[in-house]
Design an enzyme around this catalytic site. Structure first.
Site, short mmCIF file in Angstrom:
data_model
loop_
_atom_site.label_atom_id
_atom_site.label_comp_id
_atom_site.label_asym_id
_atom_site.label_seq_id
_atom_site.Cartn_x
_atom_site.Cartn_y
_atom_site.Cartn_z
N ALA A 61 0.84 -1.20 0.00
CA ALA A 61 0.00 0.00 0.00
C ALA A 61 0.88 1.25 0.00
CB ALA A 61 -0.89 0.00 1.24
N GLY A 100 0.33 -5.35 0.64
CA GLY A 100 -0.66 -5.39 -0.44
C GLY A 100 -0.09 -6.02 -1.70
N GLU A 103 -0.50 -9.62 -1.26
CA GLU A 103 -1.94 -9.92 -1.33
C GLU A 103 -2.41 -9.93 -2.80
OE1 GLU A 103 -2.95 -6.87 1.69
OE2 GLU A 103 -4.19 -8.45 2.55
N GLU A 123 2.26 -5.76 7.54
CA GLU A 123 1.27 -4.78 8.02
C GLU A 123 1.29 -4.61 9.54
OE1 GLU A 123 0.82 -6.98 5.71
OE2 GLU A 123 -0.37 -6.15 4.06
#
Ligand code: NAI
Length: 715
Positions: A61, A100, A103, A123
């Protein structure tokens, strides 16, 4: 931000384009959604490869977006659309796939990784959890225990480990995109059912409840009050016990709680502050971007005691050639053995060649003559250090940097012993020096900016978080520690025990309370410092010295030979000298009672709130004084010193960030309250900077510098 091209006749290659790490900003997400839609609807495209520009798949992110309202396509539906595609999608992972980024890769049907890539879900280190399906997909793919390990620690793994764990399908040391394209061509037409991780059942251990209870207990203990690791366990538990859709819902709920928590803000503040402190500045205006460090390849360390050994290891591991000088033959022998052992063990652990050959040993100071930089780590004795700096000044080449590891002594005074005061700086390491991340680089009024730049660059090479600070007694870290320790002693006089004080501080999140910590580092260290400052009056019990409240408790313990762990007795009792388990000591409790009775002190019940407020606010108050005096350039510098050197819980952001979260008016009001009760304690007198900040409306921490710099008048 993401580009689609057709390669090998039928593979749609989507390239993320957002330097430096292809973070998933709104523009990148929009790019992925658009290019995926085009790839899926283009009949020429039979399979898809997603890769990142410039050798990095995706760093996750875009943290800078966290503070603002989310715009652009959300991550979760974007990843679902990739997984739902009826053409095979292959992630080509180079460099890193983190957060992310991983992911996104888990939403693809296959993952091909370069051997040198790093993968992980970090995270938790930012106070969050992998909330784009990571907490639900990873356990389905690699099982609950392995997923718990990765998600609750946030650790990065190598491609080889990812392959072994099963979340990468192939590892290559060739061109990853080419390998992924070949792979994509080979799987066209194969069923994708078993490749959609969200549709797989979660492999569940037999006794799920027992497993999660055990894990939760362990995680809570090591989290020391941090909530993200606990939420991570809850999210993985949802993956193990609920259908995917419900698990996703739980993941979102937990994330919402974390996202708005003060802890996530604190951890993100730490993330940015850690980078900010490398952009140092001095009151003279000298800065990191205007001073070039000098190259250093040969270093010398003087004194092979506790610190010298660790410093030698850190320098050798950073690839420098080191000469270590020690005058005591026994110490030299023991030091050489210890350094070699540490280097050998580290090399074995990391699977790299040992740096043992890079270290020479000598009993002669002359051996440092050709070093580019010398670090002195002899006893904390000004006369000894003065003498040494005089000698170094004539032995070393004129441009050699002369550094001291002193904990508190005046750098400028040491500089004045040499013919090159501009070449003298403090390099204050923390024990054990090869492990602890913090390095305070201390400049005096005459230190050259280039000397600071060189010490900062060397710190970085050794993997340290280096913070440049000005010269004063105890610099930043130890100066702030003094009022903290003193308050703890005053609390003992007033009725607390070491156990109650330590418990309150450990509850706050320190790995060790102040008394267990003193026992570990040795009570005699502070005793020697107080003796040198003329504060110790053997056998005397007076509680006012040099015009202010003083507690002789530490001195009285030392007079009894109670130096802490090393003697088996200190503030606590230990089974044998050197053993680590601290037990309450009935002798100490009666000693405290007797002491209070002789001093006419009436013991009262002291709660955790008072312990935390008095110890922490006194420390924070000193931090404001330090900012006011420009000893630290900004609150981030103080906070990183405390997080990396003093065990301040990271999820509380550091002392100055914590003060901003508590609210500056509240900190001021509590300091005033305690100062009224204890008017003989100067460190409870609120700092004038704290006053000024409060009267400027208590601006957010990133705007404190404006108030600090504003010219002010005491009128
Ligand atoms: P130490 O007592 O373990 O080691 C000092 C060593 O210096 C001894 O081996 C001694 O024989 C040697 N030495 C004395 N005079 C010498 C000379 N003229 N030439 C060469 N070697 C000489 O002391 P420690 O704990 O390593 O502390 C060293 C310095 O580091 C002190 O200034 C201390 O304040 C500072 N420091 C200590 C920390 C700690 O946790 N121990 C943390 C940070 C700084």
């Amino acid at each position: 931000m993401a580009e689609l091209s057709l390669v090998s006749g039928s593979v749609g290659l989507i390239t993320l384009q957002s330097p430096p790490v292809n973070a998933l900003s709104a523009a990148v997400r929009r790019g992925i959604v658009d290019t995926m839609q085009r790839a899926v609807s283009d009949p020429k495209v039979r399979s898809v490869v997603i890769c990142g520009q410039n050798g990095v798949f995706c760093g996750g992110a875009d943290i800078r977006e966290f503070g603002s309202t989310m715009t652009g396509p959300p991550l979760v539906p974007m990843i679902h659309a990739i997984e739902a595609a009826d053409k095979p999608v292959v992630a080509a992972i180079e460099g890193s796939a983190l957060g992310g980024g991983l992911e996104l890769a888990l939403g693809c049907h296959y993952r091909i990784s370069h051997a040198k890539a790093r993968l992980g879900l970090p995270e938790v280190t930012l106070g969050l959890l992998p909330a784009a399906g990571g907490s639900q997909r990873l356990p389905r793919l690699i099982g609950v225990p392995a997923a718990l390990d990765l998600i609750t620690t946030g650790r990065h793994v190598t491609a080889a480990e990812a392959l072994k764990l099963g979340f990468v399908d192939q590892v290559t040391d060739q061109n990853t995109v080419e390998a992924a394209v070949q792979f994509a061509l080979s799987v066209v037409g194969q069923s994708l059912e078993s490749r959609r991780i969200s549709s797989l059942p979660c492999p569940c251990p037999v006794d799920v409840d027992a497993l999660f209870e055990g894990v939760m207990q362990r995680v809570r203990q090591s989290a020391r009050g941090a909530i993200a690791p606990v939420a991570c366990v809850q999210a993985v538990r949802a993956a193990a016990t609920l259908p995917y859709a419900q698990g996703m819902q739980r993941e979102q709920e937990l994330m919402a709680t974390l996202f708005t928590s003060g802890q996530a803000r604190a951890l993100q503040y730490c993330f940015f502050s850690q980078r900010a402190v490398s952009r140092w500045s001095m009151p003279s205006g000298a800065r990191w971007d205007t001073c070039k460090p000098k190259p250093v390849t040969k270093a010398a360390v003087i004194g092979l005691g506790t610190m010298g050994r660790g410093i030698t290891v850190a320098l050798a591991q950073a690839g420098l050639s080191v000469v270590a000088v020690e005058t005591q033959p026994q110490q030299l022998k023991a030091g050489q053995r210890a350094v070699s052992d540490m280097l050998e063990r580290a090399a074995q652990r990391l699977g790299v060649p040992s740096a043992v050959q890079g270290v020479r040993y000598s009993q002669e100071l002359q051996a440092v003559a050709d070093a580019h930089l010398v670090i002195e780590a002899v006893f904390e004795d000004m006369a000894l250090k003065e003498q040494l700096f005089k000698q170094l000044s004539s032995i070393c080449k004129p441009d050699t940097l002369l550094c001291t590891n002193t904990s508190a002594l005046d750098i400028d005074h040491l500089a004045s012993q040499t013919h090159r005061p501009q070449q003298v700086v403090g390099m204050h390491f923390f024990a054990p020096a090869h492990v602890m991340k913090l390095l305070e680089v201390v400049y005096g009024p005459r230190s050259a900016p280039q000397a600071v730049a060189t010490a900062m660059a060397l710190g970085k090479r050794m993997g340290k978080v280096s913070v440049a600070v000005g010269n004063c007694r105890g610099f930043v870290g130890n100066r702030m520690l003094m009022p903290y320790v003193e308050e703890a002693l005053f609390l003992l006089e007033e009725g607390a025990t070491p156990e109650t004080v330590d418990h309150a501080l450990e509850e706050f999140g320190f790995p060790m309370g102040v008394f267990r910590m003193s026992d570990l580092s040795g009570l005699d260290v502070g005793w020697r410092v107080r003796k040198a400052a003329g504060l110790v009056e053997p056998g005397k019990m007076s509680r006012v010295r040099q015009g202010r409240r003083y507690s002789p408790l530490g001195d009285l313990l030392c007079e009894q030979g109670r130096f802490g762990q090393k003697t088996g007795q200190g503030w606590y009792l230990y089974e044998t000298p050197g053993s680590r388990e601290a037990r309450p000591d009935p002798w100490l409790h009666s000693f405290l009672e007797e002491y209070r009775a002789r001093q006419g002190l009436v013991s009262r019940r002291i709660d955790s709130q008072e312990v935390q407020e008095r110890c922490l606010y006194a420390l924070i108050n000193e931090g404001f004084n330090i900012l006011q005096e420009s000893i630290a350039a900004g609150p981030e510098d103080i906070d990183m010193i405390y997080v990396f050197g003093y065990g301040w819980p990271r999820h509380r952001g550091g002392p100055m960030f914590y003060a901003s979260q508590v609210g500056l008016p509240r900190v001021l009001q509590r300091l005033e309250h305690y100062q009224q009760l204890h008017p003989d304690v100067p460190h409870l007198q609120p700092s004038s900077l704290l006053w000024r900040l409060v009267s400027s409306g208590s601006p957010p921490i990133h705007r404190w510098r404006e108030v600090i710099r504003k010219p002010h008048s005491a009128l």
